[in-house]
Design a protein around this motif. Structure first.
Motif, PDB file in Angstrom:
ATOM      1  N   PRO A 271       0.858  -1.192   0.000  1.00 14.60           N
ATOM      2  CA  PRO A 271       0.000   0.000   0.000  1.00 14.60           C
ATOM      3  C   PRO A 271       0.896   1.245   0.000  1.00 14.60           C
ATOM      4  N   ILE A 272       0.474   2.268  -0.701  1.00 13.80           N
ATOM      5  CA  ILE A 272       1.303   3.472  -0.743  1.00 13.80           C
ATOM      6  C   ILE A 272       0.466   4.721  -0.505  1.00 13.80           C
ATOM      7  N   SER A 273       1.147   5.738  -0.020  1.00 18.90           N
ATOM      8  CA  SER A 273       0.507   7.050   0.109  1.00 18.90           C
ATOM      9  C   SER A 273       1.502   8.110  -0.335  1.00 18.90           C
ATOM     10  N   PHE A 274       0.978   9.285  -0.642  1.00 18.67           N
ATOM     11  CA  PHE A 274       1.812  10.377  -1.142  1.00 18.67           C
ATOM     12  C   PHE A 274       1.632  11.601  -0.246  1.00 18.67           C
ATOM     13  N   VAL A 275       2.746  12.156   0.194  1.00 18.39           N
ATOM     14  CA  VAL A 275       2.692  13.365   1.012  1.00 18.39           C
ATOM     15  C   VAL A 275       3.389  14.493   0.247  1.00 18.39           C
ATOM     16  N   PRO A 276       2.628  15.387  -0.377  1.00 18.63           N
ATOM     17  CA  PRO A 276       3.274  16.525  -1.030  1.00 18.63           C
ATOM     18  C   PRO A 276       3.733  17.540   0.016  1.00 18.63           C
ATOM     19  N   PHE A 277       4.793  18.236  -0.262  1.00 17.84           N
ATOM     20  CA  PHE A 277       5.284  19.252   0.690  1.00 17.84           C
ATOM     21  C   PHE A 277       5.911  20.398  -0.082  1.00 17.84           C
ATOM     22  N   ILE A 278       6.097  21.499   0.621  1.00 20.43           N
ATOM     23  CA  ILE A 278       6.653  22.691  -0.026  1.00 20.43           C
ATOM     24  C   ILE A 278       7.719  23.310   0.870  1.00 20.43           C
ATOM     25  N   HIS A 279       8.728  23.848   0.235  1.00 18.85           N
ATOM     26  CA  HIS A 279       9.808  24.531   0.954  1.00 18.85           C
ATOM     27  C   HIS A 279       9.689  26.007   0.612  1.00 18.85           C
TER      28      HIS A 279
ATOM     29  N   LEU B 272      -9.610 -10.736  -9.438  1.00 14.92           N
ATOM     30  CA  LEU B 272      -8.606 -10.205  -8.525  1.00 14.92           C
ATOM     31  C   LEU B 272      -9.242  -9.217  -7.545  1.00 14.92           C
ATOM     32  N   HIS B 273      -8.939  -9.412  -6.296  1.00 14.60           N
ATOM     33  CA  HIS B 273      -9.434  -8.483  -5.267  1.00 14.60           C
ATOM     34  C   HIS B 273      -8.236  -7.867  -4.569  1.00 14.60           C
ATOM     35  N   CYS B 274      -8.168  -6.566  -4.621  1.00 13.25           N
ATOM     36  CA  CYS B 274      -6.977  -5.879  -4.135  1.00 13.25           C
ATOM     37  C   CYS B 274      -7.391  -4.498  -3.610  1.00 13.25           C
ATOM     38  N   PRO B 275      -8.114  -4.465  -2.505  1.00  9.14           N
ATOM     39  CA  PRO B 275      -8.667  -3.180  -2.057  1.00  9.14           C
ATOM     40  C   PRO B 275      -7.586  -2.198  -1.601  1.00  9.14           C
ATOM     41  N   ALA B 276      -7.878  -0.930  -1.770  1.00  7.04           N
ATOM     42  CA  ALA B 276      -6.960   0.110  -1.283  1.00  7.04           C
ATOM     43  C   ALA B 276      -6.980   0.108   0.239  1.00  7.04           C
ATOM     44  N   ARG B 277      -5.854   0.439   0.829  1.00 11.94           N
ATOM     45  CA  ARG B 277      -5.788   0.523   2.287  1.00 11.94           C
ATOM     46  C   ARG B 277      -5.228   1.867   2.713  1.00 11.94           C
ATOM     47  N   ARG B 278      -5.730   2.375   3.814  1.00 10.84           N
ATOM     48  CA  ARG B 278      -5.296   3.685   4.295  1.00 10.84           C
ATOM     49  C   ARG B 278      -4.757   3.554   5.710  1.00 10.84           C
ATOM     50  N   PHE B 279      -3.677   4.223   5.959  1.00  5.93           N
ATOM     51  CA  PHE B 279      -3.153   4.254   7.318  1.00  5.93           C
ATOM     52  C   PHE B 279      -3.309   5.678   7.836  1.00  5.93           C
ATOM     53  N   GLY B 280      -2.286   6.409   8.067  1.00  4.68           N
ATOM     54  CA  GLY B 280      -2.508   7.802   8.448  1.00  4.68           C
ATOM     55  C   GLY B 280      -1.640   8.281   9.597  1.00  4.68           C
TER      56      GLY B 280
END
Lengths: 145, 517
Positions: free
Chosen positions: B311-319, B414-422
């Motif tokens: 599972p992956i997540s994306f954290v955009p950030f700015i400097h 195929l069953h491959c549900p998205a998963r969220r952590f946080g």
């Protein structure tokens, strides 16, 4: 690239020329115009399902396309005008070989100060709010939907 | 019965290429694959065609489901060509892609090549020491660049590494901040480690391949020999006469005999069935397609095989201090920095990769800002260069919600549900702020099921071979079979939060080295 009917091609020609001038302040080149027609052929089926806008009125009355797009984007995400403007941005980028620049940004090209950037962003925030109101008024006044 | 080869390998991705590399020391190998290739490089290519494509494929996100920039790029379309027709999947939640190209999905990979240490290999019936010689051999063969900082011990051995890729833009600033003593102490207290990436990108000429040179076209030109692709290994072995590559063949199933194994396939150019025989068969078609071949071979329409993916997540950030900087500053488009987090917020170690936003078309981000068009265009020019993205990978273990099975029509269900952590994202956002980079939880995006492209675990490796379900022994041999081995990530019983390509290759070499012909 796939061909498109001559009559429709004329309208699309006017559309891209108008958007390029109003938003990017440059003229659309032949290749971009042909690609814009191609975009409507390739993705036409999907575009038909989007919330439409009367482009003929926008063009004939030279309405504020930026304001109308912004208003519609907040009310109907993925609407037809937003798709068209997005397509034009890609075509600009391919035409010029650089990231698309807006009419205003051309004058800010040399700006590198972070503080000035923040000030300008704040100004764009206020400007966008005004554009939103203007866009809303034009949509309802001219019955664009 | 005449054999076509001692060994047949199905698939030319990382697993197949690495197994062939090891087997080429003792025998000639026959490799079967569909093997789509990149179009021939031509010097005077039109810019519209290069950036957007003949049919404007590069603009597909305007009206079609999201596809990653590289796979959407016109000259990279061969990577995912025709898999939907030739390897059909029925799924409502799988949003990933498969590849039938020579080199597999590695044609469009991020080039991260890490070793699994013994922590990562918990649950595997093998240990790091068994993979280590092959990691080293691959490091020499591929040419892996990397650093010697604090994440090096987690990413693997430092032996034979090429110098690390130079940093640029926002991420150069981020690395500098992370190395300040006070910030470093804060990061360590929070179990966060940031360091240089380990990449299959050459920083020096290596084994006839040139060093990487920046031209901002990594996402548009698939001919950059400095970025490793398993297809190079396949072609090299082919040129040396140690491998025969049979292109245009779709493998359907195998059948075992006492002294050999027969592979049944379809020649796609004629549509005719073709057969190949060998003493041993090595399946390296990827976790999903190898599972399909096994289920088809046994005509098993009821077994549910486990399916793992990161599972992956994306954290955009700015400097903010980098606002106004050039978003196209010379920097490669792969991951520039690695992050390791092993705090209590998650059960396993979490790995992250930092990317800047150069390389792709700026227009991709046009409507990611909250202003009217002119304001957003200003952001593309002056804000994008100050932004970066942290991509976070989580580990995966078998769970009842993720599985695949074969339908009677031949498609995979195929069953491959998205998963969220946080919790981890929140912790890392705090760390970014501490370093002077701003982000917020509402900006975090979670990927849909299958979109990590890291698939594994369908035919898991077990200590003791059993006859229930489908699994392999520690040497990759498929249970119920004498001559069939699985060399790809299908055999991973667990999936750590790490790029798996190098371990797929090392494990394939390990299995190949133990093969008795």
């Amino acid at each position: 690239m796939p061909r498109i009917a001559p009559g429709q091609s004329d309208t699309l020609h006017l559309e891209i020329a108008f958007i390029f001038r109003e938003i990017f302040d440059v003229n659309a080149q032949q290749e971009a115009i042909a690609a814009y027609s191609c975009f409507h052929t390739v993705y036409g089926t999907s575009l038909l399902t989007r919330k439409g806008v009367n482009m003929t009125k926008v063009l004939n009355r030279r309405l504020d396309v930026e304001a109308i797009e912004f208003f519609l984007r907040t009310r109907y995400p993925g609407n037809l005008l937003t798709c068209k403007l997005w397509a034009c941005a890609y075509l600009y980028e391919a035409q010029e070989g650089v990231a698309p620049r807006g009419r205003i940004q051309v004058r800010l090209g040399r700006l590198t100060s972070p503080l000035l950037c923040l000030v300008i962003l704040t100004w764009f925030g206020v400007r966008s709010a005004v554009k939103w109101l203007k866009g809303g008024l034009q949509v309802y006044w001219h019955h664009l939907l | 019965m005449t054999l076509d080869a001692d060994v047949i390998i199905v698939g030319s991705g990382p697993a197949g290429a690495a197994a062939a590399l090891e087997l080429s020391k003792i025998t000639e190998v026959l490799m079967l694959d569909i093997g789509h290739s990149a179009p021939e490089e031509s010097p005077g290519v039109d810019r519209f065609v290069e950036l957007l494509g003949e049919r404007l494929e590069g603009m597909s996100i305007i009206s079609e489901p999201y596809l990653s920039p590289k796979l959407r790029s016109p000259f990279f379309r061969y990577v995912t060509r025709s898999w939907r027709e030739l390897s059909p999947i029925h799924s409502s939640d799988f949003k990933g892609e498969l590849s039938l190209a020579l080199g597999g999905l590695a044609n469009a990979w991020g080039s991260g090549l890490y070793e699994f240490d013994d922590t990562d290999l918990r649950g595997f019936p093998i240990s790091y020491s068994e993979l280590q010689p092959f990691y080293l051999s691959l490091t020499k063969h591929i040419g892996i660049s990397g650093g010697g900082d604090e994440v090096a011990s987690v990413l693997g051995s430092r032996e034979c590494l090429l110098p690390p890729m130079p940093l640029a833009g926002t991420l150069k600033a981020l690395y500098a901040h992370s190395q300040r003593p006070k910030v470093k102490a804060f990061l360590h207290r929070n179990r966060i480690h940031i360091g240089r990436q380990r990449l299959g990108i050459l920083t020096e000429p290596h084994r006839g391949r040139p060093a990487y040179s920046f031209d901002g076209k990594d996402f548009f030109r698939p001919w950059k020999a400095a970025i490793y692709n398993p297809a190079y290994t396949v072609r090299e072995l082919e040129a040396l006469g140690k491998l025969r590559f049979r292109r245009g063949v779709l493998v359907k199933q195998f059948k075992e005999f006492p002294d050999r194994v027969r592979v049944d396939a379809v020649d796609l150019s004629s549509g005719q069935p073709v057969e190949f025989s060998a003493k041993r068969l090595l399946l390296g078609a990827g976790a999903i397609n190898s599972a399909r071949i096994v289920l088809q071979s046994f005509k098993d329409y009821s077994t549910r095989l486990p399916m793992l993916e990161n599972p992956i997540s994306f954290v955009p950030f700015i400097h903010f201090a980098s606002l106004g900087s050039d978003s196209k500053e010379n920097s490669f488009t792969g991951a520039q920095l690695a992050l390791i987090f092993d705090g209590p917020e998650h059960r396993d170690r979490v790995q992250g990769s930092f990317y800047n936003l150069s390389g792709v078309l700026s227009s991709d981000f046009l409507f990611d800002f909250p202003f009217s068009a002119s304001g957003n265009l200003f952001c593309l020019a002056k804000i994008l260069g100050a932004m970066g993205v942290l991509q976070i990978y989580y580990s995966d273990a078998p769970n009842p919600a993720s599985f695949l099975s074969l339908s009677t029509e031949g498609a995979l269900e195929l069953h491959c549900p998205a998963r969220r952590f946080g919790k981890v994202e929140g912790k890392l956002i705090n760390a970014l702020r501490k370093m002077g980079f701003w982000s917020a939880p509402f900006l975090v995006r979670y990927a849909e099921g299958g979109s990590s492209f890291h698939y594994a675990g369908t035919l898991p490796m077990r200590e003791a071979n059993d006859s229930i379900g489908f699994s392999t022994d520690r040497f990759g041999r498929l249970n119920r079979c004498k001559h069939v081995y699985v060399v790809d990530a299908s055999s991973f019983p667990l999936l750590p939060a790490k790029n798996l390509s190098l371990t797929i290759m090392a494990n394939a070499m390990r299995i190949a080295s133990k093969l008795v012909l």
